[in-house]
Design a protein around this motif. Structure first.
Motif: not given
Length: 345
Positions: A103, A210, A253
């Motif tokens: 990221l 995440v 993600t």
């Protein structure tokens, strides 16, 4: 003198210093000594601008500018940035291989091409490590499939730094992104008491959990993905490592892999359900909770690179929600005592 150069007498005997003293060790006349030889003496080179600058850089002159090493920042260096300028601290937490580092480095690479999310790049104190980590995702690495090197547990906590300029008011804003092995964060689920060893979480303006989209689309791993996120957040809440001044970003993600999966609808439903559950359980622990779907480095041209990162950056850049900071002891009346640092002092 021979052609603008000088010659000195040198004796073959190891203890003779005729070249320095002009006297033979055995008391003989120099021109009659059987051990003498002649050696061309090279005059010392005059000082150049380069040699002078080198001497200046190693001197104790307070006017000398010391450039940053470009490596990841240790906590003490990170604290100095926080105390000297406007800075947002982002704690990226989650298990290993979830895409935390990707990221950050993808955001850095996007700024090399164009402004993003209302910001433009102005510099970084961790350029060297940004480039090192980015290398495996570039054509120059010779790899057909981009990848990101896994963060080592031995490294402990360090930080990437990005300096950006807000295009609305031309003010510089700094960001510190935590860089820690996912195994460390996953350990919080097993032993929440260790959260005291994670100062980046207590100091963060925005905590970002995440969630690995590729594993969420895998029928065999989906339940572990959801439970990992919930257990980590539960550990942070139980140990009061987070507070109602902080914001929480729930970041899915590898969404490009979700979009190509035959289980896309189920994965979307799972993620939306996870977001609802987190909001139900932890709304009192954070000032704001928002969800983002991202594809930082998609492996297909069908999905735009950096999908969702501009919106995520804007969320990270929001001013911290101001409420009285929850502490069991009475705050010190001295303003200096209210500074928070990564070492808790």
């Amino acid at each position: 003198m021979i052609m603008g150069k000088t010659e000195t007498v040198v004796c073959a005997k190891p203890n003779c210093k005729v070249g320095e003293t002009g006297k033979c060790l055995e008391g003989l006349a120099i021109d009659r000594c059987p051990h003498r030889t002649r050696k061309e003496a090279v005059p010392p080179a005059p000082a150049t601008k380069e040699s002078n600058s080198t001497q200046e850089s190693t001197s104790a002159d307070p006017k000398v500018l010391e450039l940053p090493s470009g490596r990841l920042l240790i906590p003490s260096t990170a604290v100095s940035i926080i105390r000297s300028r406007i800075c947002h601290v982002v704690a990226l937490i989650g298990p290993n291989d979830a895409g935390k580092t990707t990221l950050v480095i993808s955001l850095y690479e996007m700024f090399q091409q164009a402004p993003t999310g209302g910001f433009r790049f102005s510099g970084s104190r961790t350029l060297y490590d940004f480039e090192q980590v980015c290398h495996l995702g570039r054509a120059a690495s010779g790899r057909s499939i981009p990848r990101t090197e896994r963060t080592s547990r031995a490294a402990g906590i360090k930080f990437f730094h990005l300096g950006l300029v807000n295009e609305n008011d031309n003010k510089t804003v700094n960001f510190l992104f935590s860089e820690r092995a996912g195994e460390d964060y996953k350990s919080i689920a097993d032993d929440p008491s260790i959260v005291s060893e994670f100062p980046e979480i207590t100091r963060a303006d925005c905590v970002s959990i995440v969630v690995d989209g590729e594993r969420l689309a895998d029928i065999g791993a989906r339940h572990n993905v959801k439970s990992d996120a919930l257990l980590i957040l539960q550990g942070l809440s139980d140990e009061k490592a987070v507070n109602s001044q902080q914001r929480l970003a729930i970041v899915l993600t590898k969404y490009d892999k979700v979009m190509r999966s035959h289980a896309k609808d189920r994965a979307d439903s799972d993620f939306n359900g996870l977001v609802r559950k987190i909001r139900t359980l932890f709304s009192g622990d954070f000032s704001e909770i928002e969800a983002f779907k991202t594809a930082a480095r998609p492996d297909s041209s069908e999905v735009k690179r950096g999908l969702g990162l501009a919106d995520l950056l804007q969320f990270w850049a929001r001013p911290q929600f101001v409420l009285p900071y929850r502490r069991e002891h009475t705050p010190s009346p001295r303003m200096f005592s209210r500074f928070l640092s990564f070492n808790g002092k």
